[in-house]
Design an enzyme around this catalytic site. Sequence first.
Site, PDB file in Angstrom:
ATOM      1  N   THR A 139       0.831  -1.203   0.000  1.00  0.00           N
ATOM      2  CA  THR A 139       0.000   0.000   0.000  1.00  0.00           C
ATOM      3  C   THR A 139       0.867   1.255   0.000  1.00  0.00           C
ATOM      4  OG1 THR A 139      -1.487  -1.266   1.430  1.00  0.00           O
ATOM      5  CG2 THR A 139      -2.017   1.048   1.110  1.00  0.00           C
TER       6      THR A 139
ATOM      7  N   ARG B 287       7.954  -2.791   2.511  1.00  0.00           N
ATOM      8  CA  ARG B 287       8.175  -2.909   3.954  1.00  0.00           C
ATOM      9  C   ARG B 287       8.573  -4.321   4.311  1.00  0.00           C
ATOM     10  NH1 ARG B 287       3.354   0.771   6.478  1.00  0.00           N
ATOM     11  NH2 ARG B 287       3.996   2.535   5.228  1.00  0.00           N
TER      12      ARG B 287
ATOM     13  N   SER C 184       6.547   3.640   8.432  1.00  0.00           N
ATOM     14  CA  SER C 184       5.406   4.359   8.994  1.00  0.00           C
ATOM     15  C   SER C 184       5.136   4.016  10.453  1.00  0.00           C
ATOM     16  CB  SER C 184       4.177   4.108   8.117  1.00  0.00           C
ATOM     17  OG  SER C 184       3.125   4.947   8.533  1.00  0.00           O
ATOM     18  N   HIS C 185       3.954   3.481  10.716  1.00  0.00           N
ATOM     19  CA  HIS C 185       3.530   3.212  12.088  1.00  0.00           C
ATOM     20  C   HIS C 185       4.026   1.861  12.601  1.00  0.00           C
ATOM     21  CE1 HIS C 185       0.877   1.666   9.091  1.00  0.00           C
ATOM     22  NE2 HIS C 185       0.499   0.739   9.927  1.00  0.00           N
TER      23      HIS C 185
ATOM     24  N   LYS D 127      10.143   3.997   0.101  1.00  0.00           N
ATOM     25  CA  LYS D 127       9.195   4.276  -0.976  1.00  0.00           C
ATOM     26  C   LYS D 127       9.711   5.390  -1.861  1.00  0.00           C
ATOM     27  CE  LYS D 127       6.199   7.229   1.770  1.00  0.00           C
ATOM     28  NZ  LYS D 127       4.848   7.695   2.003  1.00  0.00           N
TER      29      LYS D 127
ATOM     30  N   ASP E  42       2.337   9.540  13.711  1.00  0.00           N
ATOM     31  CA  ASP E  42       2.960   8.217  13.609  1.00  0.00           C
ATOM     32  C   ASP E  42       4.453   8.311  13.289  1.00  0.00           C
ATOM     33  OD1 ASP E  42       2.714   9.056  10.966  1.00  0.00           O
ATOM     34  OD2 ASP E  42       2.444   7.018  10.214  1.00  0.00           O
TER      35      ASP E  42
ATOM     36  N   ASP F 276       6.348   8.253  10.641  1.00  0.00           N
ATOM     37  CA  ASP F 276       6.857   9.145   9.597  1.00  0.00           C
ATOM     38  C   ASP F 276       6.063  10.452   9.491  1.00  0.00           C
ATOM     39  OD1 ASP F 276       4.668   7.661   8.621  1.00  0.00           O
ATOM     40  OD2 ASP F 276       5.319   7.885   6.553  1.00  0.00           O
TER      41      ASP F 276
ATOM     42  N   ASP G 210       2.858  11.201   8.926  1.00  0.00           N
ATOM     43  CA  ASP G 210       1.748  11.469   8.002  1.00  0.00           C
ATOM     44  C   ASP G 210       0.377  11.152   8.609  1.00  0.00           C
ATOM     45  OD1 ASP G 210       2.134   8.747   7.892  1.00  0.00           O
ATOM     46  OD2 ASP G 210       2.307   8.637   5.700  1.00  0.00           O
ATOM     47  N   ARG G 211       0.352  10.460   9.745  1.00  0.00           N
ATOM     48  CA  ARG G 211      -0.953  10.163  10.366  1.00  0.00           C
ATOM     49  C   ARG G 211      -1.230  11.100  11.534  1.00  0.00           C
ATOM     50  NH1 ARG G 211      -2.165   3.768  10.454  1.00  0.00           N
ATOM     51  NH2 ARG G 211      -1.441   3.358   8.338  1.00  0.00           N
TER      52      ARG G 211
ATOM     53  N   THR H 184      -7.727   2.152  -1.123  1.00  0.00           N
ATOM     54  CA  THR H 184      -6.888   2.489   0.034  1.00  0.00           C
ATOM     55  C   THR H 184      -5.463   2.832  -0.395  1.00  0.00           C
ATOM     56  OG1 THR H 184      -8.203   1.083   1.446  1.00  0.00           O
ATOM     57  CG2 THR H 184      -5.956   1.514   2.160  1.00  0.00           C
TER      58      THR H 184
ATOM     59  N   GLU I 227      -8.376   9.289   4.870  1.00  0.00           N
ATOM     60  CA  GLU I 227      -8.552   7.851   5.032  1.00  0.00           C
ATOM     61  C   GLU I 227      -8.947   7.573   6.475  1.00  0.00           C
ATOM     62  OE1 GLU I 227      -6.038   5.110   2.521  1.00  0.00           O
ATOM     63  OE2 GLU I 227      -4.539   6.510   3.254  1.00  0.00           O
ATOM     64  N   GLU I 228      -9.677   6.480   6.656  1.00  0.00           N
ATOM     65  CA  GLU I 228     -10.115   6.114   8.000  1.00  0.00           C
ATOM     66  C   GLU I 228      -8.936   5.769   8.904  1.00  0.00           C
ATOM     67  OE1 GLU I 228      -9.416   2.783   8.853  1.00  0.00           O
ATOM     68  OE2 GLU I 228      -8.628   2.609   6.811  1.00  0.00           O
ATOM     69  N   SER I 229      -7.788   5.480   8.298  1.00  0.00           N
ATOM     70  CA  SER I 229      -6.617   5.004   9.041  1.00  0.00           C
ATOM     71  C   SER I 229      -5.796   6.169   9.590  1.00  0.00           C
ATOM     72  CB  SER I 229      -5.765   4.139   8.122  1.00  0.00           C
ATOM     73  OG  SER I 229      -5.482   4.849   6.921  1.00  0.00           O
TER      74      SER I 229
ATOM     75  N   LYS J  67      -0.462  12.409   3.009  1.00  0.00           N
ATOM     76  CA  LYS J  67      -1.246  12.791   4.177  1.00  0.00           C
ATOM     77  C   LYS J  67      -0.305  13.478   5.159  1.00  0.00           C
ATOM     78  CE  LYS J  67      -1.203   8.032   6.043  1.00  0.00           C
ATOM     79  NZ  LYS J  67      -0.716   7.190   4.914  1.00  0.00           N
TER      80      LYS J  67
ATOM     81  N   ARG K 150      -8.687  -6.694   7.720  1.00  0.00           N
ATOM     82  CA  ARG K 150      -9.347  -5.524   8.288  1.00  0.00           C
ATOM     83  C   ARG K 150     -10.839  -5.607   7.978  1.00  0.00           C
ATOM     84  NH1 ARG K 150      -4.853  -2.896   9.600  1.00  0.00           N
ATOM     85  NH2 ARG K 150      -3.279  -2.250   8.096  1.00  0.00           N
TER      86      ARG K 150
HETATM   87  C1  VG1 Z   1      -2.666   1.138   5.836  1.00  0.00           C
HETATM   88  C2  VG1 Z   1      -3.929   1.964   5.881  1.00  0.00           C
HETATM   89  C3  VG1 Z   1      -4.023   2.838   4.647  1.00  0.00           C
HETATM   90  C4  VG1 Z   1      -2.761   3.703   4.559  1.00  0.00           C
HETATM   91  C5  VG1 Z   1      -1.532   2.831   4.590  1.00  0.00           C
HETATM   92  C6  VG1 Z   1      -0.252   3.633   4.634  1.00  0.00           C
HETATM   93  O1  VG1 Z   1      -2.675   0.309   4.704  1.00  0.00           O
HETATM   94  O2  VG1 Z   1      -5.064   1.146   5.993  1.00  0.00           O
HETATM   95  O3  VG1 Z   1      -5.183   3.614   4.706  1.00  0.00           O
HETATM   96  O4  VG1 Z   1      -2.759   4.451   3.370  1.00  0.00           O
HETATM   97  O5  VG1 Z   1      -1.547   2.009   5.758  1.00  0.00           O
HETATM   98  O6  VG1 Z   1      -0.221   4.490   5.737  1.00  0.00           O
HETATM   99  P1  VG1 Z   1      -3.119  -1.238   4.764  1.00  0.00           P
HETATM  100  O7  VG1 Z   1      -2.892  -1.757   3.377  1.00  0.00           O
HETATM  101  O8  VG1 Z   1      -2.262  -1.876   5.803  1.00  0.00           O
HETATM  102  O9  VG1 Z   1      -4.552  -1.239   5.175  1.00  0.00           O
HETATM  103  V1  VG1 Z   1       1.263   4.886   6.408  1.00  0.00           V
HETATM  104  O10 VG1 Z   1       1.019   5.977   7.618  1.00  0.00           O
HETATM  105  O11 VG1 Z   1       1.858   3.430   6.605  1.00  0.00           O
HETATM  106  O12 VG1 Z   1       2.207   5.516   5.137  1.00  0.00           O
HETATM  107 CO    CO Z   2       2.737   6.877   8.191  1.00  0.00          CO
END
Ligand code: VG1
Ligand code: CO
Length: 550
Positions: free
Chosen positions: A18, A22, A117-118, A130, A284, A286, A288-289, A351, A370-372, A383, A503
């Site tokens: 996504t 990783r 990321s997280h 990325k 988070d 990096d 972005d959240r 997503t 996004e909901e995340s 983001k 999910r």
């Molecule tokens: C998750 C989230 C998605 C987000 C992605 C990257 O992906 O659900 O909404 O864009 O992480 O966010 P997935 O495929 O695990 O549902 V981040 O903050 O990792 O760049």
């Molecule tokens: Co992130």
Amino acid sequence: MKRNVVTTTPFDDQKPGTSGLRKKVAVFQAANYLENFVQAVFDTIFDTAAAPPGSTLVLGGDGRYFNREAIQVILRMAAANGFGKVLVGQGGILSTPAASCVIRKYGCYGGIILSASHNPGGPEGDFGIKYNTGNGGPAPEKITAAIYARSRVLASYRIVEAPAVALDSIGSQSLGEMCVEVIDPVADYAELMESLFDFDVIRNLIGSGFRLCFDAMHAVTGPYAREILERRLGAAPGTVINGVPLPDFGQGHPDPNLTYAHQLVAIMYGADAASTPDFGAASDGDGDRNMILGRGFFVTPSDSLAVIAANAALVPGYASGLAGIARSMPTSAAADRVAEKLGVPCYETPTGWKFFGNLMDAGKVTLCGEESFGTGSSHVREKDGLWAVLFWLNILAKRRLSVEQIVSRHWAEFGRNIYSRHDYEALPADVAAGVMAQVRGRFAELPGCRLGDYRVKFCDDFSYVDPIDGSLSTGQGLRVGFEDGSRIVFRISGTGTEGATLRIYLEAIEPDPARHQVDAQQALAGLIEIAQDLAQLKQRTGREQPTVIT
Ligand code: VG1
Ligand code: CO
């Protein structure tokens, strides 16, 4: 300076998910693993064999374990692949939105962001990489697919031999024929934020006794939040907690939700309301959240997007109106109502932030979410956690209501989309695939059926045709939609590094203000049961409960 062409054998597991590639740190540390992927990126993005003469790359990461080592390798490869210049964040640090900002501001060819990321960091944790294109956004699917294809066949990579580049002091140095410019990772980003938000009005709010707490979770946003919230906006020192980026995030899980941001949650849900801050937020790994909290009150990311959209006219950078709004498919439809009222289009995308890029580039949308825990706008192409925090502060400063009052009034006006996501982490891949097959297997019989209190309107496997370039993305999640607009969505994560994460996204429509204060899990109990039943969750996963509920 010696340029080497190193013979290598390709890997077959370098498929970006996504949000980039990783893997466990140990995977990235394997001989040639990082190098192969970086060469696959360079081979893919250049029309010719090398970078266009004089082109500039942006490079930085969230500071996690292996960040500095990876930066040294990528710098030497960038030099060997013909870049004229690399802008690298001091200490190897650049948040994801700051990297996007720098790419755009200086018209760079693209950027490489190092982050998972997280996901947790440290020697046992995760690493990620990325590529972002010249618009500042994550490479679209056709580029990530080409990178993956290239990674499976390349037989060599290019790298120069050179001593390590000094990353800790700002300024220029040369690496062969290439210039490495170490930049302040915060300055350009902070300046952009000042151009969008009314810092005076926020400063007044903070000066009036309003208290806030920002949890940087020992990840990348610490220096950004200190500069912007404490230095420029005058919040008290100590407003930013866990503000020093650490390679292992202080052993934490830098995911800003109610489960992992427990220190902030304890502060915001304190027993003594008088000493509890008015506003809490976290970001988070990096940057972005974002998570937004009021005093004892959680704002779902889907609601946050809707509230931001409904109040955008109060914020200088958005006062002239929104072109449109986009949300990922599993995100609740709360923003759709706002778009309708504003008379602007609302787009539903798969997503991942990469799907918003074309819409923003074409001027079709201003806000995305996004909901995340992801919210952002066309100011960059990622983001942006701190941006969302500043947006909320600007709204609070203008309206002088509490977070809870703002959200309750929003629900009273638009209705409430009660929302939750249930994650089943680290399932065996075949079990997760079995759940999806089970749900898909019910699709033919479901439309028109009554399930509990709900009648099924449609089911499908979500696919998306990009309205700008016509590209098709299939298999983006299984949707079961009900007559009243409620939904259940099943999807497999594309960011995990252990097994598969399932999910389940649940959304119920509640128009009646008398029932707006209900507990979300209680209100969703009927849909949760339907989801259990449709997917045979307990039987197939052997689990009684999801791992994480947000
Ligand atoms: C998750 C989230 C998605 C987000 C992605 C990257 O992906 O659900 O909404 O864009 O992480 O966010 P997935 O495929 O695990 O549902 V981040 O903050 O990792 O760049
Ligand atoms: Co992130």
